[in-house]
Design a protein around this motif. Structure first.
Motif, mmCIF file in Angstrom:
data_model
loop_
_atom_site.group_PDB
_atom_site.id
_atom_site.type_symbol
_atom_site.label_atom_id
_atom_site.label_comp_id
_atom_site.label_asym_id
_atom_site.label_seq_id
_atom_site.Cartn_x
_atom_site.Cartn_y
_atom_site.Cartn_z
ATOM 1 N N THR A 310 19.716 -28.905 -77.903
ATOM 2 C CA THR A 310 19.771 -27.989 -79.036
ATOM 3 C C THR A 310 18.342 -27.497 -79.282
ATOM 4 O OG1 THR A 310 19.700 -29.922 -80.486
ATOM 5 C CG2 THR A 310 21.826 -28.889 -80.187
ATOM 6 N N TYR A 311 18.218 -26.235 -79.655
ATOM 7 C CA TYR A 311 16.900 -25.593 -79.681
ATOM 8 C C TYR A 311 15.921 -26.323 -80.591
ATOM 9 C CZ TYR A 311 13.259 -22.075 -79.811
ATOM 10 O OH TYR A 311 12.047 -21.436 -79.735
ATOM 11 N N GLN A 312 16.437 -26.821 -81.717
ATOM 12 C CA GLN A 312 15.510 -27.467 -82.668
ATOM 13 C C GLN A 312 14.844 -28.698 -82.041
ATOM 14 O OE1 GLN A 312 19.031 -27.685 -84.652
ATOM 15 N NE2 GLN A 312 18.958 -29.825 -85.217
ATOM 16 N N ASP A 313 15.430 -29.241 -80.990
ATOM 17 C CA ASP A 313 14.865 -30.433 -80.342
ATOM 18 C C ASP A 313 13.915 -30.087 -79.200
ATOM 19 O OD1 ASP A 313 17.992 -32.278 -80.604
ATOM 20 O OD2 ASP A 313 16.274 -32.184 -81.976
ATOM 21 N N LYS A 314 13.647 -28.799 -79.014
ATOM 22 C CA LYS A 314 12.888 -28.351 -77.834
ATOM 23 C C LYS A 314 11.551 -29.075 -77.681
ATOM 24 C CE LYS A 314 10.223 -24.772 -78.158
ATOM 25 N NZ LYS A 314 9.594 -23.454 -78.284
ATOM 26 N N LYS A 406 17.083 -19.892 -75.086
ATOM 27 C CA LYS A 406 17.403 -20.311 -76.444
ATOM 28 C C LYS A 406 18.819 -19.918 -76.807
ATOM 29 C CE LYS A 406 16.005 -19.608 -81.228
ATOM 30 N NZ LYS A 406 15.277 -18.776 -82.150
ATOM 31 N N GLN A 409 23.780 -21.701 -80.976
ATOM 32 C CA GLN A 409 24.314 -22.917 -81.607
ATOM 33 C C GLN A 409 25.095 -22.669 -82.877
ATOM 34 O OE1 GLN A 409 20.325 -24.453 -79.977
ATOM 35 N NE2 GLN A 409 20.707 -25.305 -81.959
#
Lengths: 411, 420
Positions: A310-314, A406, A409
């Motif tokens: 998930t992008y926030q965890d990049k 990206k 989600q």
């Protein structure tokens, strides 16, 4: 290129195994015309002089119960291969029937209703449309499409970057005559490798040898890996839900390097074992992804890691990846990991006895790369890999390219 | 006389039905425990406060033993390729390996049947992993189309319910619910084991001793999936329109056979009929390719089990309505002329050859044998003979059952506004 002997290319079957297999491979370097070879192979599979319609040819193949033919164009690293695979049931099929299939295959490849420099217009147009739709499907598959973009970024001067399918524009604009010409040239200049497993008569062996002798010496391009620098990061917005991360690492361990077997063991420990470093640290412990794995593409001095996150965890993901690669020296139970990785590789190799086409694929790799190892010496080399050699790999590998797609989600 | 490279024995050990498949031919050994627990059991009839996706979630969670040890790591020590899957009717845990060790079977038995504690932390972490898995599936444009298709085909039968669940339902799963699901289903009486091996039975038998210590509930009552037979109430073609997140339209068209109760023989007949009428040896397919109505995305599928089944063709097409018209026309034509003897003979011969080839794939055999066993087929030769015994007359007699005009169904999915 004359083969010195077919002995190096003919392998005995396991006891009581009732089938024989053959792979005949045509290969050259990838280039921007690969799409035409792919397109031509689809047309060739449709008809022959006698069986002018696909359903007729397919009915003929169905009648050959006990014989199977597959013709595939594939990309292995920076190589373009047209592989013809035969599966033959020894009891049901005599030499005469086998030769019917071989001659038919030869006709499909070299003549294939190819008259006056043209394929049958109907089939050409049909497959052109199919090909464009296949590209469309790739464009709409997040992993396939972005992997291709990642390749073009990381390998901008290397034939490895070329896509097997080509672009829609290339396919839309190509003519029947051009495709035929490119395919003919491919067959003429390709390296030809025959590989046999099981029972074949002297006449059959001579047939394959004769076909192979008409092949050319392979052309190799040796690309020196660029020196390590700061990795380049690319980020693209996509309309997909999931975020995909593609990491391209370079290394300088070619197939005849003393550390080559250790590289395979390293790859197992990093990302292939069920309890690999990547799986354990990034999925099970951190919950950062569902899919993650590492791979060593054929014949290239690179290692890929691909993960869905998930992008926030990049940022956390990238930090954890860095830690994961550095964790080899701190790993608990190093000898256990070493043994597990070796056992896994050796088990996979042993399984080939039940899946001979996998064995033949490995032999094809050796033949194409002109590797200095053999099937037996590879097994021995894996058995002899030490932990120090595995740890040494970490000094030969560096991150080159980060490519992030990206996702949106939405829930 | 065709000989297959293995022999089969069956018995019950500590309430667990065991199928032994002995073969000296193969280097690869395989084993699989199948628990009769899948998305079709996710209803209050079987599971209090059932959440969709709970058995798939459970499949992920059981890989940590009561002791805290990770099963993948343990199996790794034996170079075993271990994995699991959850479907509508079952959850399977399987392992492939070349170095047999009795401990592999012992670990597999513990994985499935040992009492579990599900910690809140692990459950929350697993939710994140599964939600990530879902994101990948939701990016597949065909995901929604199969759900739509199944809802269209089945009225009383929730065959459309996918094992992964929904984001909402997965978020509702708790350690307590997992424990209940495990206790109610993960028991030898609700399961079966297949062992395909090049070692004798005596090598493996010591592993079963563990069952007497880990299986607690001796009064366990197996749960049988009782599916109400889907009535054949429709009469006439159904055509549904919807959207797909893809720039090319997608079609699905097919039939729901009458009398939704199938034996394995019926299953083979259904497969043969679909391939003879619409497969790669037909002028039908050639004609659709020639007019660019279909391409290599075209597929022909027969999706069935004991109490449900449908078969359909699907693919991307710029003219989906023409494909559906062509299928309908072909249906009517075939109802008049039937299937020719030579068409049937060709397919039967091909199916038999395939059957023999399949018998030499040690990793795949266990899945097929599990299915055969569920249908009461004892061995591979019986399977082979079953195919041999099907007659041309029988195929023609079944045409109206498997391709009834009253149950002709079609769906056209057009690109949504984001994709067009």
């Amino acid at each position: 290129m004359k083969l010195s002997s077919m002995k190096d290319f003919h392998f005995p079957a396991a006891k009581d195994y009732p089938f024989s297999h053959a792979i005949f491979s045509f290969g050259t370097l990838m280039d921007s015309n690969a799409y035409a070879v792919y397109l031509a192979s689809k047309i060739l599979n449709k008809s022959t002089k006698k069986y002018t319609k696909p359903y007729q040819l397919n009915r003929y193949f169905y009648q050959l119960a006990g014989l199977e033919l597959d013709m595939l164009v594939v990309k292995w690293g920076d190589r373009l291969l047209l592989n013809v695979e035969f599966t033959l049931f020894n009891q049901a099929v005599n030499e005469r029937k086998r030769f019917k299939l071989y001659e038919l295959t030869k006709e499909m490849l070299f003549e294939g209703q190819y008259w006056g420099g043209l394929y049958p217009p109907l089939y050409f147009e049909e497959e052109k449309v199919n090909h464009q739709k296949e590209i469309e499907m790739m464009l709409n598959n997040p992993i396939d499409w972005h992997f291709q973009l990642f390749m073009e970024k990381m390998f901008s001067n290397d034939p490895f970057r070329f896509s097997l399918l080509g672009t829609k524009e290339q396919v839309q604009n190509c003519t029947n005559r051009e495709v035929g010409k490119i395919h003919k040239e491919f067959l003429e200049k390709s390296q030809r490798i025959p590989l046999l497993y099981g029972v074949f008569s002297d006449k059959e062996i001579a047939f394959f040898q004769d076909l192979a002798d008409k092949g050319r010496e392979p052309t190799f391009l040796h690309h020196v890996s660029p020196a390590p620098t700061v990795p380049v990061t690319y980020e693209e917005e996509t309309h997909y839900q999931q975020t995909w991360v593609f990491l391209g690492y370079r290394h300088d361990i070619h197939q005849n390097h003393r550390l080559y077997p250790a590289l395979h063991v390293y790859n197992q420990i990093l990302g292939k074992l069920p309890a690999s470093i990547l799986y354990t640290r990034l999925r099970e412990k951190s919950g950062l992804c569902y899919n993650i794995g590492s791979s060593l593409p054929f014949g290239k001095e690179v290692l890929f890691v691909i993960a869905g996150i998930t992008y926030q965890d990049k940022d956390i993901f990238l930090r954890e990846m860095e830690k994961a690669l550095l964790s080899f020296s701190d790993l608990d139970k190093k000898q256990t990991f070493l043994r597990l990785a070796k056992n896994r590789i050796l088990s996979n190799v042993q399984e080939w006895q039940d899946y001979p086409l996998s064995r033949l694929s490995f032999e094809l790799e050796i033949a194409i790369k002109k590797a200095s190892y053999t099937y037996q010496s590879y097994i021995q080399a894996i058995e002899e890999v030490t932990w120090e050699e595995v740890e040494e790999i970490t000094q030969h590998i560096w991150l080159d390219t980060i490519y992030i797609c990206k996702g949106s989600q939405k829930e | 006389m065709i000989q297959f490279p293995f022999t089969i024995e069956r018995e019950q050990i500590h309430d667990l039905p065991v199928t032994w498949v002995f073969s000296r031919q193969f280097v690869t050994n395989s084993m699989m425990i199948t628990v009769n627990a899948g998305s079709l059991y996710e209803s209050n009839d079987f599971l209090p406060k059932a959440e969709e996706g709970i058995f798939h979630f459970l499949e992920h969670q059981v890989f940590t033993l009561h002791s805290g040890k990770d099963v993948m790591e343990m199996m790794n020590a034996y170079a075993s390729n271990t994995n699991a899957l959850t479907s509508r009717e079952k959850t399977c845990f399987y392992a492939h390996f070349v170095r047999p060790d009795v401990e592999i079977l012992r670990i597999l038995l513990r994985l499935v049947f040992e009492t579990k504690d599900f910690s809140k932390d692990r459950v929350e972490k697993e939710k994140k992993i599964i939600l990530n898995e879902m994101l990948g599936i939701m990016d597949d444009p065909l995901f929604a189309s199969f759900e739509l298709w199944n809802k269209l085909v089945y009225q009383n039968y929730p065959a459309w319910r996918l094992p992964i669940g929904t984001v909402r339902s997965v978020n509702q799963i708790t350690p307590e619910k997992l424990k209940i699901a495990h206790e109610l289903f993960y028991h030898p009486k609700q399961s079966d084991l297949i062992v395909m091996t090049n070692h004798p039975k005596s090598f493996w038998l010591p592993a079963f001793d563990i069952l007497s210590t880990i299986v607690q509930d001796q009064e366990f009552q197996p749960k049988k999936l009782a599916i109400p037979q889907d009535p054949d109430i429709r009469s006439g073609k159904i055509l549904r329109h919807s959207t797909i997140h893809f720039p090319i339209p997608y079609f699905m068209t097919g039939w729901k056979p009458l009398n939704q109760v199938f034996s394995y023989r019926d299953g083979i007949i259904g497969e043969m009929i679909s391939q003879i009428l619409f497969g790669i040896t037909t002028k039908f397919q050639d004609a659709l390719y020639a007019t660019s109505l279909i391409d290599d995305s075209f597929s022909l599928d027969w999706d069935w089990d004991k109490r449900f089944g449908c078969w359909y063709m699907a693919g991307f097409s710029y003219h989906p309505e023409k494909v559906i018209d062509a299928a309908e026309k072909e249906m009517k034509r075939r109802h008049k002329i039937g299937i020719r003897k030579n068409e049937f003979a060709l397919h039967q011969q091909y199916t038999l050859a395939n059957n023999y080839r399949e018998a030499y794939h040690p990793k795949e055999i266990i899945f097929q044998l599990q299915t055969l066993h569920r249908f009461g087929i004892q061995g591979w030769d019986e399977y082979y003979q079953l195919i041999q015994s099907i007659t041309w007359e029988e195929i023609n007699e079944n045409l109206s059952r498997f391709m009834p005009e009253s149950q002709f169904i079609a769906a056209i999915l057009l690109p949504d506004s984001d994709s067009a």
